[in-house]
Scaffold this active site. Structure first.
Site, PDB file in Angstrom:
ATOM      1  N   ARG A   1       0.856  -1.179   0.000  1.00  0.00           N
ATOM      2  CA  ARG A   1       0.000   0.000   0.000  1.00  0.00           C
ATOM      3  C   ARG A   1       0.894   1.232   0.000  1.00  0.00           C
ATOM      4  O   ARG A   1       1.493   1.566   1.018  1.00  0.00           O
ATOM      5  CB  ARG A   1      -0.857  -0.056   1.271  1.00  0.00           C
ATOM      6  CG  ARG A   1      -2.159   0.675   1.230  1.00  0.00           C
ATOM      7  CD  ARG A   1      -2.749   0.728   2.628  1.00  0.00           C
ATOM      8  NE  ARG A   1      -1.941   1.587   3.479  1.00  0.00           N
ATOM      9  CZ  ARG A   1      -1.840   1.467   4.797  1.00  0.00           C
ATOM     10  NH1 ARG A   1      -2.492   0.531   5.438  1.00  0.00           N
ATOM     11  NH2 ARG A   1      -1.088   2.287   5.500  1.00  0.00           N
TER      12      ARG A   1
ATOM     13  N   HIS B   1      -3.535   4.316   4.835  1.00  0.00           N
ATOM     14  CA  HIS B   1      -4.750   3.497   4.758  1.00  0.00           C
ATOM     15  C   HIS B   1      -5.873   4.249   4.036  1.00  0.00           C
ATOM     16  O   HIS B   1      -6.516   3.732   3.130  1.00  0.00           O
ATOM     17  CB  HIS B   1      -5.176   3.111   6.174  1.00  0.00           C
ATOM     18  CG  HIS B   1      -6.464   2.390   6.246  1.00  0.00           C
ATOM     19  ND1 HIS B   1      -6.628   1.115   5.756  1.00  0.00           N
ATOM     20  CD2 HIS B   1      -7.686   2.765   6.721  1.00  0.00           C
ATOM     21  CE1 HIS B   1      -7.892   0.728   5.943  1.00  0.00           C
ATOM     22  NE2 HIS B   1      -8.538   1.716   6.521  1.00  0.00           N
TER      23      HIS B   1
ATOM     24  N   TYR C   1       3.777   4.808  11.665  1.00  0.00           N
ATOM     25  CA  TYR C   1       4.009   3.387  11.916  1.00  0.00           C
ATOM     26  C   TYR C   1       4.823   2.673  10.834  1.00  0.00           C
ATOM     27  O   TYR C   1       5.049   1.481  10.917  1.00  0.00           O
ATOM     28  CB  TYR C   1       2.676   2.646  12.135  1.00  0.00           C
ATOM     29  CG  TYR C   1       1.666   2.793  11.000  1.00  0.00           C
ATOM     30  CD1 TYR C   1       1.715   1.968   9.887  1.00  0.00           C
ATOM     31  CD2 TYR C   1       0.669   3.757  11.044  1.00  0.00           C
ATOM     32  CE1 TYR C   1       0.808   2.092   8.850  1.00  0.00           C
ATOM     33  CE2 TYR C   1      -0.256   3.898  10.014  1.00  0.00           C
ATOM     34  CZ  TYR C   1      -0.188   3.063   8.924  1.00  0.00           C
ATOM     35  OH  TYR C   1      -1.082   3.196   7.899  1.00  0.00           O
TER      36      TYR C   1
HETATM   37  C1  TPP Z   1     -15.457  -6.041  11.129  1.00  0.00           C
HETATM   38  C2  TPP Z   1     -14.585  -4.827  11.060  1.00  0.00           C
HETATM   39  N1  TPP Z   1     -13.652  -4.615  12.007  1.00  0.00           N
HETATM   40  C3  TPP Z   1     -12.858  -3.528  11.948  1.00  0.00           C
HETATM   41  C4  TPP Z   1     -13.013  -2.608  10.934  1.00  0.00           C
HETATM   42  C5  TPP Z   1     -12.117  -1.372  10.887  1.00  0.00           C
HETATM   43  N2  TPP Z   1     -11.172  -1.481   9.775  1.00  0.00           N
HETATM   44  C6  TPP Z   1     -11.416  -0.883   8.589  1.00  0.00           C
HETATM   45  S1  TPP Z   1     -10.224  -1.186   7.476  1.00  0.00           S
HETATM   46  C7  TPP Z   1      -9.322  -2.097   8.583  1.00  0.00           C
HETATM   47  C8  TPP Z   1      -8.008  -2.719   8.165  1.00  0.00           C
HETATM   48  C9  TPP Z   1      -8.171  -3.779   7.141  1.00  0.00           C
HETATM   49  O1  TPP Z   1      -6.936  -4.157   6.617  1.00  0.00           O
HETATM   50  P1  TPP Z   1      -6.788  -5.158   5.414  1.00  0.00           P
HETATM   51  O2  TPP Z   1      -7.789  -6.241   5.505  1.00  0.00           O
HETATM   52  O3  TPP Z   1      -5.374  -5.563   5.354  1.00  0.00           O
HETATM   53  O4  TPP Z   1      -7.189  -4.303   4.127  1.00  0.00           O
HETATM   54  P2  TPP Z   1      -6.469  -2.998   3.523  1.00  0.00           P
HETATM   55  O5  TPP Z   1      -7.188  -1.806   4.112  1.00  0.00           O
HETATM   56  O6  TPP Z   1      -5.035  -3.041   3.874  1.00  0.00           O
HETATM   57  O7  TPP Z   1      -6.698  -3.062   2.042  1.00  0.00           O
HETATM   58  C10 TPP Z   1      -9.960  -2.147   9.815  1.00  0.00           C
HETATM   59  C11 TPP Z   1      -9.449  -2.844  11.000  1.00  0.00           C
HETATM   60  C12 TPP Z   1     -14.005  -2.856   9.968  1.00  0.00           C
HETATM   61  N3  TPP Z   1     -14.200  -2.049   8.936  1.00  0.00           N
HETATM   62  N4  TPP Z   1     -14.774  -3.966  10.041  1.00  0.00           N
END
Ligand code: TPP
Ligand code: MG
Length: 388
Positions: free
Chosen positions: A281, A285, A294
């Site tokens: 990425r 985020h 981080y």
């Molecule tokens: C069930 C749930 N728990 C927590 C969140 C908060 N949240 C949003 S994005 C994220 C990180 C997800 O990371 P990843 O699966 O690696 O996807 P990326 O954003 O890196 O593409 C979190 C914890 C959420 N949206 N849904």
């Protein structure tokens, strides 16, 4: 005396390596030990592989075109957050090979289950960019017609799309259609229960789903090392009886080749397939996140050197399949695309607040009818006050 985990591991007979048994039924399910790669980071071809034939060159040129347009769309969307036109935008800059490669591997008749990260993939699929950005501008609905575009709404609750994809794919197969469902998922979301439930259901009932993990190494600020102890996320397939592969997610040619085979596997009635793409990425985020808190700038720079667009451009140029004129034409197309997005996003949308109640239930409940009436009356009163 305290025992270190290392000492425990050494003492345990279970941890000792046994010689590989060719009859082991788990073996065909396991990914290659190294991610599949067909181009090196400089765009030089690696030895051809019979298991992953290189896609047709016309398709590779199309891949290049869509990646360039996709990246320009992505930059434009980020700029729109700064102008207050979008509430938030999760960029997929650097993940173009995954976003576009996935869309070229499926048919228009297949179903796609995206997350919030997949705006670029959706515009690459041909969805109207304004419709794709509707949710992120704060509207209540997803902007496009999921049934018409065979594209589920972008999922923000992590991993829930994995279960939806399994159900849809099972239903389609049950009705004798050869539809494949492609579910995107992030590295962090593979720790969610819904991922495990979805893949297990799909495996048991042979639902034609491709689970495509974009391992971009972070779940917001949580690095992969705090997410899993597995050798790679692709190894999660074997526990469910699902074959899997890992691929260099910044190698557009390999991503397309691996996903094409995964989709063929599912379409042929063999059940689900899991692909893990190792990518990065490049941006925070979302625009609301400060990634410098981080992660290290040197790490980001190292991934900049593995840029998927530069890599494919170099490869196609070396093969004589792309020249300055073609590159300039694609760049001009990308600029025009971004200008159109800008212009249309700057127009104030007309939103009827009462439409919020339209699609909650087929038969609205008495409470909803009451609430709708309350808002209608408030709006009417506000309008009268404004006129007075
Ligand atoms: C069930 C749930 N728990 C927590 C969140 C908060 N949240 C949003 S994005 C994220 C990180 C997800 O990371 P990843 O699966 O690696 O996807 P990326 O954003 O890196 O593409 C979190 C914890 C959420 N949206 N849904
Ligand atoms: Mg991630």
């Amino acid at each position: 005396m305290t025992t270190t985990p290392r000492a425990v591991r050494r003492a345990s007979p279970r941890a000792r390596r046994r010689p590989a048994n060719p009859a082991d039924p788990a073996r065909p399910l396991l990914p290659d030990a190294e991610p599949v790669s067909l181009l090196d980071p400089t765009g030089t071809p690696l030895p051809a592989r019979t298991d992953y034939p290189e896609p047709d060159v016309d398709l590779l040129r199309e891949l290049y075109r869509r990646m360039v347009v996709g990246r320009r769309f992505d930059t434009q969307a980020t700029a729109l957050t700064k102008q207050g036109r979008l509430a938030v935008y999760p960029s997929s800059r650097g993940q173009e090979a995954c976003q576009v490669g996935a869309m070229l591997a499926v048919r228009d008749t297949d179903w796609v289950f995206p997350t919030y990260r997949e705006s670029m993939a959706l515009v690459s699929r041909g969805l109207d960019p304004i419709e794709v950005l509707t949710l992120l501008r704060g509207d209540w609905h997803c902007g496009y017609d999921p049934a018409a575009r065979r594209t589920a709404p972008q999922c923000t609750p992590l991993a829930t799309q994995c279960v939806h994809a399994a159900g849809l794919a099972y239903g389609e197969a049950h009705q004798g259609r050869d539809t494949v469902a492609l579910a995107f998922i992030g590295d962090g979301a593979t720790s969610e229960g819904d991922f495990h439930e979805g893949i297990n259901f799909a495996a048991v009932f042979k639902a034609p789903v491709v689970y495509f993990v974009q391992n971009n190494r972070y779940a917001i600020s949580v690095p992969l090392s705090r997410q899993t102890a597995a050798p790679s996320l692709a190894y999660k397939g074997v526990g469910y009886g699902v074959p899997s592969e890992q691929v260099d997610g910044n190698d557009p040619v390999a991503v397309l080749a691996v996903l094409t085979r995964a989709v063929e596997h599912a379409r042929a009635g063999n059940g689900p397939f899991l692909v893990e793409a190792h990518t990065y990425r490049m941006e925070p985020h979302t625009n609301a996140d400060d990634a410098t808190r981080y992660r290290d700038g040197a790490e980001v720079d190292a991934w900049r050197d593995r840029d998927p667009i530069v890599r494919l451009e170099k490869y196609l140029r070396d093969r004589g399949e792309l020249d300055d004129v073609a590159v300039a034409a694609v760049a001009a197309e990308a600029e025009a695309y971004a200008a159109d997005v800008r212009e249309r996003m700057n127009a104030q949308p007309t939103v009827d607040p009462l439409s919020l109640f339209d699609h909650v239930y087929a038969q609205p409940t008495p409470q909803l009818i009451e609430q709708r009436e309350q808002i209608r009356a408030e709006l009417a009163a506000a309008e009268q006050e404004g006129d007075a």
